[in-house]
Design a protein around this motif. Structure first.
Motif, PDB file in Angstrom:
ATOM      1  N   VAL A 191       0.815  -1.212   0.000  1.00  0.00           N
ATOM      2  CA  VAL A 191       0.000   0.000   0.000  1.00  0.00           C
ATOM      3  C   VAL A 191       0.850   1.265   0.000  1.00  0.00           C
ATOM      4  CG1 VAL A 191      -1.865   1.203   1.162  1.00  0.00           C
ATOM      5  CG2 VAL A 191      -1.781  -1.270   1.222  1.00  0.00           C
ATOM      6  N   MET A 195       1.239   4.130  -2.821  1.00  0.00           N
ATOM      7  CA  MET A 195       0.796   5.494  -2.571  1.00  0.00           C
ATOM      8  C   MET A 195       1.883   6.480  -2.936  1.00  0.00           C
ATOM      9  SD  MET A 195      -1.374   5.933   0.818  1.00  0.00           S
ATOM     10  CE  MET A 195      -0.704   4.569   1.647  1.00  0.00           C
ATOM     11  N   ASN A 198       1.953   7.160  -6.413  1.00  0.00           N
ATOM     12  CA  ASN A 198       0.872   8.069  -6.790  1.00  0.00           C
ATOM     13  C   ASN A 198       1.067   9.455  -6.210  1.00  0.00           C
ATOM     14  OD1 ASN A 198      -0.469   6.167  -8.268  1.00  0.00           O
ATOM     15  ND2 ASN A 198      -1.682   5.442  -6.548  1.00  0.00           N
ATOM     16  N   MET A 203      -2.566  10.587   3.832  1.00  0.00           N
ATOM     17  CA  MET A 203      -3.895  10.010   3.662  1.00  0.00           C
ATOM     18  C   MET A 203      -4.889  11.132   3.371  1.00  0.00           C
ATOM     19  SD  MET A 203      -3.729   6.888   4.173  1.00  0.00           S
ATOM     20  CE  MET A 203      -2.195   6.510   3.553  1.00  0.00           C
ATOM     21  N   SER A 206     -11.249  11.682   0.398  1.00  0.00           N
ATOM     22  CA  SER A 206     -11.774  11.680  -0.960  1.00  0.00           C
ATOM     23  C   SER A 206     -13.297  11.717  -0.886  1.00  0.00           C
ATOM     24  CB  SER A 206     -11.325  10.409  -1.658  1.00  0.00           C
ATOM     25  OG  SER A 206     -12.094  10.193  -2.790  1.00  0.00           O
ATOM     26  N   LEU A 209     -15.031   8.503  -0.427  1.00  0.00           N
ATOM     27  CA  LEU A 209     -14.926   7.819   0.863  1.00  0.00           C
ATOM     28  C   LEU A 209     -15.629   8.620   1.959  1.00  0.00           C
ATOM     29  CD1 LEU A 209     -11.204   6.663   0.643  1.00  0.00           C
ATOM     30  CD2 LEU A 209     -13.230   5.356   0.080  1.00  0.00           C
TER      31      LEU A 209
ATOM     32  N   THR B 140      -6.556   2.306  -7.917  1.00  0.00           N
ATOM     33  CA  THR B 140      -6.809   3.743  -7.962  1.00  0.00           C
ATOM     34  C   THR B 140      -6.407   4.317  -6.611  1.00  0.00           C
ATOM     35  OG1 THR B 140      -9.036   3.420  -7.125  1.00  0.00           O
ATOM     36  CG2 THR B 140      -8.788   3.520  -9.520  1.00  0.00           C
ATOM     37  N   GLU B 141      -6.246   5.641  -6.565  1.00  0.00           N
ATOM     38  CA  GLU B 141      -5.796   6.265  -5.321  1.00  0.00           C
ATOM     39  C   GLU B 141      -6.797   6.026  -4.185  1.00  0.00           C
ATOM     40  OE1 GLU B 141      -3.825  10.496  -4.032  1.00  0.00           O
ATOM     41  OE2 GLU B 141      -4.231  10.097  -6.130  1.00  0.00           O
ATOM     42  N   THR B 142      -8.089   6.124  -4.525  1.00  0.00           N
ATOM     43  CA  THR B 142      -9.093   5.944  -3.473  1.00  0.00           C
ATOM     44  C   THR B 142      -9.170   4.482  -3.000  1.00  0.00           C
ATOM     45  OG1 THR B 142     -10.692   5.963  -5.250  1.00  0.00           O
ATOM     46  CG2 THR B 142     -10.675   7.872  -3.812  1.00  0.00           C
ATOM     47  N   ILE B 144      -6.668   2.459  -2.843  1.00  0.00           N
ATOM     48  CA  ILE B 144      -5.502   2.244  -1.978  1.00  0.00           C
ATOM     49  C   ILE B 144      -5.719   2.903  -0.619  1.00  0.00           C
ATOM     50  CG2 ILE B 144      -3.030   2.746  -1.721  1.00  0.00           C
ATOM     51  CD1 ILE B 144      -2.933   2.405  -4.847  1.00  0.00           C
ATOM     52  N   GLU B 145      -6.339   4.072  -0.650  1.00  0.00           N
ATOM     53  CA  GLU B 145      -6.675   4.762   0.614  1.00  0.00           C
ATOM     54  C   GLU B 145      -7.651   3.904   1.436  1.00  0.00           C
ATOM     55  OE1 GLU B 145      -5.963   7.397   2.305  1.00  0.00           O
ATOM     56  OE2 GLU B 145      -7.724   7.686   3.567  1.00  0.00           O
ATOM     57  N   ALA B 146      -8.628   3.304   0.745  1.00  0.00           N
ATOM     58  CA  ALA B 146      -9.598   2.443   1.440  1.00  0.00           C
ATOM     59  C   ALA B 146      -8.893   1.223   2.033  1.00  0.00           C
ATOM     60  CB  ALA B 146     -10.690   1.998   0.468  1.00  0.00           C
ATOM     61  N   THR B 147      -7.939   0.686   1.282  1.00  0.00           N
ATOM     62  CA  THR B 147      -7.171  -0.469   1.779  1.00  0.00           C
ATOM     63  C   THR B 147      -6.414  -0.086   3.046  1.00  0.00           C
ATOM     64  OG1 THR B 147      -6.832  -1.121  -0.503  1.00  0.00           O
ATOM     65  CG2 THR B 147      -5.447  -2.202   1.116  1.00  0.00           C
ATOM     66  N   TRP B 148      -5.831   1.102   2.999  1.00  0.00           N
ATOM     67  CA  TRP B 148      -5.054   1.566   4.149  1.00  0.00           C
ATOM     68  C   TRP B 148      -5.940   1.669   5.397  1.00  0.00           C
ATOM     69  CZ3 TRP B 148      -0.266   1.499   5.353  1.00  0.00           C
ATOM     70  CH2 TRP B 148       0.171   2.209   6.466  1.00  0.00           C
ATOM     71  N   ARG B 149      -7.089   2.282   5.214  1.00  0.00           N
ATOM     72  CA  ARG B 149      -8.032   2.411   6.348  1.00  0.00           C
ATOM     73  C   ARG B 149      -8.414   1.034   6.878  1.00  0.00           C
ATOM     74  NH1 ARG B 149     -12.320   7.245   4.962  1.00  0.00           N
ATOM     75  NH2 ARG B 149     -10.777   8.808   4.456  1.00  0.00           N
ATOM     76  N   PRO B 215     -17.798   0.815   4.922  1.00  0.00           N
ATOM     77  CA  PRO B 215     -18.315   1.429   3.692  1.00  0.00           C
ATOM     78  C   PRO B 215     -17.216   1.822   2.714  1.00  0.00           C
ATOM     79  CG  PRO B 215     -18.663   2.859   5.590  1.00  0.00           C
ATOM     80  CD  PRO B 215     -18.190   1.566   6.125  1.00  0.00           C
ATOM     81  N   ASP B 216     -16.055   2.220   3.222  1.00  0.00           N
ATOM     82  CA  ASP B 216     -14.956   2.593   2.326  1.00  0.00           C
ATOM     83  C   ASP B 216     -14.499   1.398   1.504  1.00  0.00           C
ATOM     84  OD1 ASP B 216     -15.103   5.044   3.481  1.00  0.00           O
ATOM     85  OD2 ASP B 216     -13.326   4.816   4.738  1.00  0.00           O
ATOM     86  N   LYS B 220     -15.046   0.673  -2.576  1.00  0.00           N
ATOM     87  CA  LYS B 220     -13.914   0.731  -3.495  1.00  0.00           C
ATOM     88  C   LYS B 220     -13.404  -0.623  -3.989  1.00  0.00           C
ATOM     89  CE  LYS B 220     -12.564   3.612  -5.106  1.00  0.00           C
ATOM     90  NZ  LYS B 220     -13.173   4.235  -6.307  1.00  0.00           N
ATOM     91  N   GLN B 275     -27.289   8.033   1.689  1.00  0.00           N
ATOM     92  CA  GLN B 275     -26.299   7.503   0.745  1.00  0.00           C
ATOM     93  C   GLN B 275     -26.649   7.827  -0.711  1.00  0.00           C
ATOM     94  OE1 GLN B 275     -23.327   6.379   1.721  1.00  0.00           O
ATOM     95  NE2 GLN B 275     -24.186   6.916   3.714  1.00  0.00           N
ATOM     96  N   ARG B 280     -21.892   1.911  -1.377  1.00  0.00           N
ATOM     97  CA  ARG B 280     -21.843   2.283   0.049  1.00  0.00           C
ATOM     98  C   ARG B 280     -23.195   2.015   0.715  1.00  0.00           C
ATOM     99  NH1 ARG B 280     -17.336   5.313   1.606  1.00  0.00           N
ATOM    100  NH2 ARG B 280     -18.354   6.231   3.397  1.00  0.00           N
ATOM    101  N   TYR B 284     -23.749  -0.308   4.056  1.00  0.00           N
ATOM    102  CA  TYR B 284     -24.476   0.013   5.301  1.00  0.00           C
ATOM    103  C   TYR B 284     -25.571  -1.017   5.581  1.00  0.00           C
ATOM    104  CZ  TYR B 284     -22.001   4.357   6.070  1.00  0.00           C
ATOM    105  OH  TYR B 284     -21.020   5.265   6.347  1.00  0.00           O
TER     106      TYR B 284
END
Lengths: 211, 458
Positions: A191, A195, A198, A203, A206, A209, B140-142, B144-149, B215-216, B220, B275, B280, B284
């Motif tokens: 990850v 990132m 990119n 963090m 978005s 999200l 995609t960036e989002t 990857i962000e969702a994966t991180w969370r 939901p993230d 995604k 929503q 998403r 929920y």
């Protein structure tokens, strides 16, 4: 043994407080690496004293993965992109971080005294609890993915310190250590690196999200 | 004959290793064979007696979970064969996707088969290891962000459950499920450990207040991954909670779990109203169903059976919903509800199946979810004043209206383009089969009851 644990715990808390106040990612990584080595050393000593191969295995995993590999990998990435060394906009200001992190230590002690102390009866048990909460605060208070990961691994260190000292002999703890570290490795390899490709390790919020 | 209980794990593990071989379509064929072999063995197991050894604990509940996991795994692999073609710039090659998917199934099957709370923890944590990268398949960036969370929040939750295991061990001196089922001496630390386990595993199960990753990730992740997450992964996390509550059979823990379940339903139902993204919205809905399941598990008896029926039926219906959302996304290229119009005319099979599966996930008769929710509400009426049952019903009603109104607006609205763009292929058929299965569950209620009470079907 109690004195050694208290001493290790004291240094660990000092180091995690330093991490809370610091904004240079590289210094945070180095501090985390040292704190992991100290915990590994303590666990190794504990394993020898208790004659527990589990605790010795745990100490070796801690030293290799959290002391050496992950910090080394993070630093290697940072060297390539110098401008990412400093977190410019932390979620909570540095001054506020200092206050909150100190309050967390006090809070952890009070929380421990009114809950677990009644059953465990060891006052130094509050040290891992303080470290756990500090790790959680590091995750919440920063946007930088590296520092969030360090927060997670600080919690992991606290947990192994807690288990090794207070509840030695937990049967699956080595497997648990391996799996927890795998998460860290996957996070960093899968990850964080992407990132960085990119263009940002921060963090971001978005629209997709939200809600 | 005992080796049969390890076969589901063996098939999935072997398939994942074989997927590392780079050969055109090989990974798909291997995964499909492994998945259907797992389904077959899981069904054979229900006619065999419960089995306990040093490492394995396979009772009726485990068998139901094995069937559920293997069937959703099989349908997900089938669906993936067509869906993967729509991912433009995947993070990794196809064979690695199947490698991870098989390992993911292995970790879930392992979790529901082992005879040790510590190993259950390892299994649940291993699902994070194997599934984290699957979330970021779309690169995609989002995503990857969702994966991180996902990684950070779920791992923190699981650190809490590891701490819980340490507390439980400190009191019982063992984490062996069979030994602990014979009775444990309860004290404050054990109760605290059990409550922490509910929060910790509940994090993975999408339970309030640690649900924020859900939901993230569902929004995604690619459709088959969302389906597997929603249908089985979250249920596997709740399986761990169920085991904890079977062992620590204390009112305080059960009450705590009940309230968490109720809050989860309340929060999910409320958030569903606002929503705008259909994935998403369905996420929920999953959260709401998980809340109901947790309430059922905490109440025990009929409500427990209700929770199991709901889990099974929800797995089929919700996986179907996510597969269909993948089909819609592939055609409409948008996740916004307002941008999706006239699905029933442009994609008739997808449109109508989505309509029925949305009814299924909201607990409408004649689907199994209805029976499950009915038994849980009966349980609430039995132990709590009428007000609480009415409160839960009102939240379920809000969820029902939110989902079906929004799905209705996607399915039956006037399309901007009337050209039928749907082809009859695996990706269209799999959701239809799963929606049907969500209904067929009602015919197997006596067998589910028998499995839970005697551990096998005679």
């Amino acid at each position: 043994m109690r004195e050694t644990f208290a001493l290790v715990g004291f240094f660990e808390i000092l180091m995690v407080l330093f991490m809370q106040w610091e904004i240079y990612t590289k210094k945070i990584i180095t501090t985390f690496s040292i704190s992991s080595y100290i915990i590994a050393l303590f666990l190794f000593y504990l394993g020898i004293v208790q004659n527990s191969p589990y605790v010795i295995a745990l100490s070796l995993i801690s030293a290799f993965v959290r002391g050496f590999f992950i910090p080394w990998y993070m630093k290697r990435r940072i060297v390539r992109d110098h401008w990412r060394e400093r977190e410019i906009k932390p979620v909570i200001s540095t001054a506020m971080s200092i206050v909150i992190s100190l309050l967390i230590v006090v809070f952890a002690y009070v929380l421990y005294r009114i809950t677990f102390y009644n059953s465990i009866h060891l006052v130094e048990g509050s040290i891992p609890m303080a470290l756990l909460l500090q790790g959680a605060f590091l995750i919440i208070s920063r946007r930088n993915a590296f520092i969030q990961l360090i927060g997670y691994m600080t919690m992991e260190n606290a947990l192994f310190l807690f288990e090794g000292y207070l509840f030695p002999g937990l049967p699956f703890i080595v497997e648990a250590g391996i799996v927890l570290d795998l998460i860290g490795i996957i996070a960093i390899a899968g990850v964080v690196v992407r990132m960085m490709k990119n263009s940002s390790v921060e963090m971001n919020e978005s629209d997709e999200l939200r809600g | 004959m005992n080796y049969i209980y390890t076969l589901p794990m063996f098939f999935t593990l072997a398939a994942s290793l074989l997927c590392l071989v780079k050969k055109t379509y090989f990974e798909e064929v291997v995964s499909i064979i492994a998945a259907f072999s797992t389904v077959a063995v899981a069904f054979i197991m229900v006619f065999l007696p419960s089995y306990t050894s040093h490492y394995l604990y396979i009772d009726g509940l485990s068998k139901i979970m094995l069937i559920m996991v293997s069937m959703i795994y099989a349908s997900t692999v089938m669906f993936s064969t067509t869906y993967m073609k729509y991912i433009d710039n995947p993070s990794f090659e196809k064979h690695f996707y199947y490698f991870l998917m098989n390992l993911f199934a292995f970790s879930m099957l392992f979790t529901v088969s082992v005879n040790d709370l510590g190993l259950i923890w390892v299994g649940v944590e291993a699902t994070t290891v194997t599934s984290a990268l699957l979330v970021a398949t779309e690169n995609t960036e989002t995503s990857i962000e969702a994966t991180w969370r996902y990684i950070i929040i779920v791992s923190v939750g699981l650190i809490i459950s590891l701490l819980a295991n340490i507390f439980i061990y400190s009191v019982t001196g063992t984490l062996n499920i069979q030994q602990m089922m014979q009775g444990v001496q309860t004290n404050k630390i054990l109760v605290l450990g059990a409550m922490m386990a509910v929060i910790g595993y509940g994090t993975k199960g999408g339970i309030f207040p640690m649900h924020t990753w859900l939901p993230d990730v569902h929004g995604k992740a690619p459709a088959p991954v969302s389906a597997a997450f929603s249908g089985i992964l979250l249920a596997v996390a709740l399986y761990a909670v169920a085991r904890i509550m079977q062992i620590v059979n204390v009112g305080t823990v059960k009450e705590f779990a009940f309230w968490l379940g109720l809050f989860t339903v309340a929060v999910a139902a409320t958030l569903m109203i606002v929503q705008k993204n259909y994935k998403r919205l369905f996420a929920y809905s999953t959260m709401e169903n998980m809340g109901m399941m947790l309430m059922g598990l905490s109440l025990g008896k009929y409500a427990f059976i209700g929770a199991v029926i709901l889990t099974l039926s929800h797995a089929f219906a919700k996986s179907s919903v996510f597969y269909l959302s993948g089909n819609i996304l592939a055609r409409y290229k948008s996740k916004k509800i307002e941008n999706v119009k006239g699905v029933s005319q442009r994609m008739p099979f997808t449109g109508y199946t989505l309509f029925f599966s949305a009814l299924a996930v909201t607990g409408t008769p004649p689907f199994g979810t209805f029976i499950g929710e009915l038994l849980i509400i009966y349980g609430i009426l039995k132990y709590f004043p009428l007000f609480y049952a009415l409160l839960v019903i009102s939240f379920l009603l809000v969820a029902f209206i939110s989902i079906n109104y929004k799905v209705g607006s996607m399915v039956f609205s006037k399309p901007t383009d009337t050209v039928v763009t749907e082809r009859k292929r695996v990706g269209t058929i799999v959701p239809i089969v799963n929606t049907l299965l969500a209904f067929l569950v009602i015919f197997f209620v006596p067998q589910i009851n028998q499995l839970l009470s005697v551990g096998m079907i005679k």
